[in-house]
Design a protein around this motif. Structure first.
Motif, mmCIF file in Angstrom:
data_model
loop_
_atom_site.group_PDB
_atom_site.id
_atom_site.type_symbol
_atom_site.label_atom_id
_atom_site.label_comp_id
_atom_site.label_asym_id
_atom_site.label_seq_id
_atom_site.Cartn_x
_atom_site.Cartn_y
_atom_site.Cartn_z
ATOM 1 N N ALA A 10 45.565 55.519 27.079
ATOM 2 C CA ALA A 10 44.540 54.667 26.479
ATOM 3 C C ALA A 10 45.210 53.408 25.951
ATOM 4 C CB ALA A 10 43.816 55.397 25.350
ATOM 5 N N ASP A 11 44.854 52.270 26.533
ATOM 6 C CA ASP A 11 45.335 50.972 26.052
ATOM 7 C C ASP A 11 44.307 50.443 25.065
ATOM 8 O OD1 ASP A 11 47.680 50.763 27.790
ATOM 9 O OD2 ASP A 11 46.213 50.601 29.413
ATOM 10 N N ILE A 12 44.729 50.249 23.823
ATOM 11 C CA ILE A 12 43.799 49.916 22.743
ATOM 12 C C ILE A 12 44.179 48.563 22.156
ATOM 13 C CG2 ILE A 12 42.827 50.650 20.530
ATOM 14 C CD1 ILE A 12 43.643 53.529 21.347
ATOM 15 N N VAL A 13 43.229 47.634 22.211
ATOM 16 C CA VAL A 13 43.439 46.290 21.680
ATOM 17 C C VAL A 13 42.670 46.182 20.368
ATOM 18 C CG1 VAL A 13 43.221 43.817 22.086
ATOM 19 C CG2 VAL A 13 43.666 45.368 24.015
ATOM 20 N N SER A 14 43.403 46.017 19.271
ATOM 21 C CA SER A 14 42.794 45.839 17.955
ATOM 22 C C SER A 14 42.872 44.364 17.579
ATOM 23 C CB SER A 14 43.529 46.685 16.917
ATOM 24 O OG SER A 14 44.752 46.074 16.547
ATOM 25 N N PRO A 15 42.260 43.947 16.470
ATOM 26 C CA PRO A 15 42.374 42.548 16.043
ATOM 27 C C PRO A 15 43.810 42.117 15.756
ATOM 28 C CG PRO A 15 40.518 43.584 14.944
ATOM 29 C CD PRO A 15 41.254 44.677 15.657
ATOM 30 N N GLU A 16 44.731 43.065 15.578
ATOM 31 C CA GLU A 16 46.104 42.703 15.224
ATOM 32 C C GLU A 16 47.116 42.913 16.345
ATOM 33 O OE1 GLU A 16 47.413 44.555 11.647
ATOM 34 O OE2 GLU A 16 46.074 43.379 10.358
ATOM 35 N N LYS A 17 46.930 43.957 17.168
ATOM 36 C CA LYS A 17 47.933 44.240 18.192
ATOM 37 C C LYS A 17 47.350 45.149 19.264
ATOM 38 C CE LYS A 17 49.917 48.149 15.608
ATOM 39 N NZ LYS A 17 51.143 48.714 15.016
ATOM 40 N N THR A 18 48.133 45.343 20.321
ATOM 41 C CA THR A 18 47.768 46.249 21.402
ATOM 42 C C THR A 18 48.731 47.435 21.401
ATOM 43 O OG1 THR A 18 46.912 44.451 22.772
ATOM 44 C CG2 THR A 18 47.493 46.496 23.901
ATOM 45 N N VAL A 68 42.958 48.938 11.156
ATOM 46 C CA VAL A 68 42.496 47.607 10.775
ATOM 47 C C VAL A 68 41.021 47.479 11.143
ATOM 48 C CG1 VAL A 68 44.747 46.512 11.018
ATOM 49 C CG2 VAL A 68 43.227 46.611 12.991
ATOM 50 N N GLU A 69 40.312 46.672 10.365
ATOM 51 C CA GLU A 69 38.889 46.450 10.619
ATOM 52 C C GLU A 69 38.684 45.600 11.875
ATOM 53 O OE1 GLU A 69 36.157 45.966 6.926
ATOM 54 O OE2 GLU A 69 38.064 44.998 6.404
ATOM 55 N N GLY A 70 37.493 45.735 12.446
ATOM 56 C CA GLY A 70 37.113 44.872 13.545
ATOM 57 C C GLY A 70 36.920 45.618 14.849
ATOM 58 N N GLN A 71 36.617 44.853 15.874
ATOM 59 C CA GLN A 71 36.340 45.441 17.178
ATOM 60 C C GLN A 71 37.625 45.875 17.869
ATOM 61 O OE1 GLN A 71 33.128 44.033 19.904
ATOM 62 N NE2 GLN A 71 34.826 43.494 21.269
ATOM 63 N N HIS A 72 37.563 47.047 18.477
ATOM 64 C CA HIS A 72 38.671 47.584 19.260
ATOM 65 C C HIS A 72 38.191 47.783 20.698
ATOM 66 C CE1 HIS A 72 40.148 48.378 15.252
ATOM 67 N NE2 HIS A 72 41.279 48.870 15.707
ATOM 68 N N SER A 73 38.989 47.317 21.641
ATOM 69 C CA SER A 73 38.683 47.496 23.057
ATOM 70 C C SER A 73 39.642 48.527 23.640
ATOM 71 C CB SER A 73 38.821 46.169 23.806
ATOM 72 O OG SER A 73 37.947 45.198 23.261
ATOM 73 N N VAL A 74 39.105 49.431 24.456
ATOM 74 C CA VAL A 74 39.888 50.536 24.981
ATOM 75 C C VAL A 74 39.767 50.575 26.504
ATOM 76 C CG1 VAL A 74 40.350 53.010 24.868
ATOM 77 C CG2 VAL A 74 39.373 51.834 22.876
ATOM 78 N N THR A 75 40.890 50.712 27.179
ATOM 79 C CA THR A 75 40.920 50.954 28.617
ATOM 80 C C THR A 75 41.549 52.314 28.856
ATOM 81 O OG1 THR A 75 41.134 48.595 29.121
ATOM 82 C CG2 THR A 75 41.720 50.147 30.864
ATOM 83 N N VAL A 76 40.822 53.179 29.545
ATOM 84 C CA VAL A 76 41.274 54.546 29.780
ATOM 85 C C VAL A 76 41.694 54.705 31.231
ATOM 86 C CG1 VAL A 76 40.650 56.986 29.687
ATOM 87 C CG2 VAL A 76 39.704 55.405 28.004
ATOM 88 N N SER A 77 42.876 55.294 31.435
ATOM 89 C CA SER A 77 43.393 55.506 32.789
ATOM 90 C C SER A 77 44.009 56.895 32.884
ATOM 91 C CB SER A 77 44.457 54.464 33.135
ATOM 92 O OG SER A 77 43.978 53.151 32.978
ATOM 93 N N ILE A 78 44.053 57.404 34.107
ATOM 94 C CA ILE A 78 44.839 58.591 34.429
ATOM 95 C C ILE A 78 46.009 58.125 35.283
ATOM 96 C CG2 ILE A 78 44.931 60.753 35.732
ATOM 97 C CD1 ILE A 78 43.365 61.187 33.274
ATOM 98 N N ILE A 79 47.212 58.578 34.929
ATOM 99 C CA ILE A 79 48.387 58.212 35.717
ATOM 100 C C ILE A 79 49.045 59.491 36.234
ATOM 101 C CG2 ILE A 79 49.874 58.088 33.653
ATOM 102 C CD1 ILE A 79 51.376 55.799 35.112
ATOM 103 N N ASP A 80 49.269 59.546 37.537
ATOM 104 C CA ASP A 80 49.965 60.668 38.149
ATOM 105 C C ASP A 80 50.881 60.141 39.238
ATOM 106 O OD1 ASP A 80 48.298 60.114 40.295
ATOM 107 O OD2 ASP A 80 46.960 61.821 39.938
ATOM 108 N N LYS A 81 51.408 61.009 40.057
ATOM 109 C CA LYS A 81 52.388 60.581 41.061
ATOM 110 C C LYS A 81 51.773 59.738 42.157
ATOM 111 C CE LYS A 81 55.557 64.378 40.131
ATOM 112 N NZ LYS A 81 56.272 65.580 40.653
ATOM 113 N N THR A 82 50.439 59.687 42.227
ATOM 114 C CA THR A 82 49.774 58.841 43.227
ATOM 115 C C THR A 82 49.470 57.458 42.679
ATOM 116 O OG1 THR A 82 47.534 59.539 42.631
ATOM 117 C CG2 THR A 82 48.725 60.897 44.240
ATOM 118 N N GLY A 83 49.704 57.238 41.380
ATOM 119 C CA GLY A 83 49.452 55.925 40.808
ATOM 120 C C GLY A 83 48.636 55.992 39.534
ATOM 121 N N LYS A 84 48.186 54.828 39.077
ATOM 122 C CA LYS A 84 47.403 54.711 37.850
ATOM 123 C C LYS A 84 45.946 54.486 38.214
ATOM 124 C CE LYS A 84 47.472 52.314 33.366
ATOM 125 N NZ LYS A 84 48.163 51.288 32.547
ATOM 126 N N HIS A 85 45.070 55.345 37.737
ATOM 127 C CA HIS A 85 43.659 55.306 38.088
ATOM 128 C C HIS A 85 42.844 54.882 36.864
ATOM 129 C CE1 HIS A 85 44.927 57.643 41.605
ATOM 130 N NE2 HIS A 85 45.608 58.399 40.745
#
Length: 574
Positions: A55-63, A101-118
């Motif tokens: 899960a890649d999570i982007v907050s108002p302060e950092k990723t 931290v307060e504010g909007q958070h954006s999340v990108t969810v992926s599955i990663i295995d030996k065939t790649g990142k989905h």
């Protein structure tokens, strides 16, 4: 679980069907959770080198990027006194995250295995102060003596070991222990997450394979701690599986042992074998993925009593701990505290002095005078290593000789006023504290600590220059002051030396003490100024009297209230 937000996505033949969901709001330091039904089969879904959710999570302060984990839900029931778990649905891939931290958070969810990142999906949530107590995670306090939450309030652990439960009761046993503790001011418990063949929470059951049922139980226990405002020391491994000699040893049946299909020729290879280190790192990574979101996780403890594994090697342990701490810091975005423990009360100087351990612990057993021993070790290690220290295990040689709990009472009070970062923690939770209904002993110390206030805001030193008018009485005391202020605080406990568990077991009783005089030499005691002394009943923790003595030549003279066995006081020094 606090404000659990669960968003499910149906995945069929790797085609993602997204169920519409409204925008969600999550209080700070509470959990946002998300699960994916990813139906592809893997040889070992626990092995992050084979498969994992990211899960890649982007907050108002950092990723940040956090791991997910393989999960099976269950329902629990109690059948003929034994817990029964019934699986609910199929396994899922999940992640848990608590915003800081307060504010909007954006999340990108992926599955990663030996065939790649989905890539699976994107989502957003709003983090808000509403509904949050804003305490956050436990850190080393600014005085380097006590612990402190992110929000600034002191965390002073008061509790016991609850390393497993008895009689096959599973989570129902933890319900009993934790509720009993919390009702009397307890805020701490230590768990064992290792396969020691008792009814505990065994995460790993063979090399690289985890117990989904016990992990669900651990979910339940962590959520229970959250509801009760308790914190948990998560002990990930114990000496037992790596010990073939005397005492409780399990090497002969250990799943690490090559004779049982494991990966180790000898127990000590656990700390040097690359395969063993990879296995333990993977387990740490899974535990971090599943539980590091929680503010109720106080700290990670690598090992219980690592020094009694076969052929213990200090140099190898130093290298191993440094390597594991780098690994934990890589994945635990919330930077929970880290420690390890030793059977020998002195411990290993090389290990305990490492910067990669945040605090030290002492285990101590078989003493006839608990107060003197536990106070000594807590204070000595703090002064030696300049980091928080407390007695994480203690007990007498035969708990049946102390059914009234004098050893527990004395240990709690002595360590608290002698620079310990928490009370001393009894071991015999299941065979002594609970059967003898001793939880009420925590009442007094928890109320006293609450009245002290923010312990971590004070620079504390032991009170070493003090006299007591009665030779059989012992004074345990510490003096603290806040930066750039002349005001200070003394926390003291006055004990009659006849009030040890061994003296009570021998049938000796203490007489009533009257008009006891105390003199304390204090560095910031302003002459002629009125000070306030509040005396406390140590059983109830209730204030019983207040006085206003004066200082002369930096010496504060007090007269104790009438008492039997012991009494405590807070001295507000102007």
């Amino acid at each position: 679980m606090k404000h659990l937000v669960l968003v499910l996505f149906a995945v069929l033949l790797h085609t993602v069907t997204i169920k519409p969901c409204a925008s969600v709001s999550v209080p700070l330091f509470h959990v946002f959770a998300h699960c994916v039904d990813w139906n592809k089969q893997y040889d070992n879904p626990f092995n992050y080198s084979e498969v994992g959710l990211l899960a890649d999570i982007v907050s108002p302060e950092k990723t940040v990027t956090i791991d997910g984990f393989y999960f099976q839900d269950y329902n629990r029931s109690l059948v003929n006194g034994k817990e029964h778990l019934q699986a609910v649905g199929l396994p899922l891939w999940c992640f848990r995250f608590s915003p800081i931290v307060e504010g909007q958070h954006s999340v990108t969810v992926s599955i990663i295995d030996k065939t790649g990142k989905h890539k699976i999906t994107n989502m957003t949530f709003q983090a808000t102060r509403e509904g949050s107590d804003m305490q956050g995670y436990v850190r080393v306090g600014k005085n380097n003596i006590h612990f402190q939450f992110d929000g600034g309030k002191t965390y002073f652990p008061i509790g016991e070991n609850v390393c497993w439960v008895s009689y096959d009761r599973g989570t129902y046993g933890y319900d009993n222990y934790f509720n009993s503790l919390a009702q009397h001011g307890g805020n701490y418990a230590r768990l064992w997450l290792t396969d020691v063949q008792w009814d505990g929470l065994a995460v790993e059951i063979s090399v690289g394979k985890y117990n989904l049922g016990d992990l669900w139980r651990l979910d339940y226990v962590v959520a229970l701690a959250e509801r009760l405002n308790m914190r948990l020391l998560m002990c990930t491994e114990s000496f037992n599986l790596l010990r073939s000699k005397s005492g409780p040893h399990l090497w002969e049946t250990s799943y690490y042992n090559k004779a049982n299909g494991g990966i180790l020729d000898h127990p000590q290879d656990f700390f040097t074998s690359e395969l063993a280190k990879m296995d333990y790192k993977n387990r740490l990574r899974y535990l971090i993925a599943r539980y590091s979101y929680s503010t109720s996780v106080f700290a990670w403890e690598y090992f219980n009593e690592v020094d009694i594994t076969d052929d213990y090697n200090s140099n190898a342990q130093v290298l191993w701990i440094n390597e594991m701490t780098k690994w934990v810091h890589r994945y635990d975005v919330n930077r929970h505290l880290i420690s390890t423990s030793f059977s020998n009360s002195v411990g290993d100087v090389n290990v305990q002095s490492l910067d990669s351990l945040d605090f030290t612990m002492t285990h101590n057993y078989g003493q006839s005078d608990i107060a003197m021993t536990t106070a000594l070790y807590a204070k000595k290690k703090l002064l030696q290593y300049h980091k928080p220290s407390y007695v994480a295990e203690f007990g007498i040689s035969n708990e049946d000789h102390d059914k009234e709990g004098w050893s527990l009472h004395n240990g709690l009070w002595a360590t608290t006023v002698q620079l310990a970062a928490g009370t001393c923690m009894t071991w015999w939770w299941d065979s002594w504290v609970a059967p003898n209904h001793l939880y009420g002993i925590f009442d007094g110390i928890s109320r006293f600590v609450n009245d002290i206030g923010n312990l971590a805001d004070y620079a504390w030193v032991p009170v070493v220059n003090a006299t007591v008018s009665v030779p059989t009485l012992r004074l345990f005391a510490m003096y603290g002051h806040q930066d750039k202020e002349t005001t200070g605080l003394v926390a003291l406990w006055l004990q009659d030396s006849c009030s040890t568990w061994s003296q009570h077991f021998a049938g000796n009783t203490c007489k009533t003490q009257k008009n006891v005089s105390l003199s304390l030499s204090l560095p910031r005691c302003v002459e002629g100024t009125d000070h306030v002394v509040d005396w406390y009943n140590t059983t109830s923790g209730q204030q019983i009297s207040s006085m206003q003595p004066k200082c002369q030549s930096n010496v504060l003279s007090l007269t104790a209230v009438e008492f039997v066995n012991d009494v405590a006081a807070l001295v507000h020094v102007a």
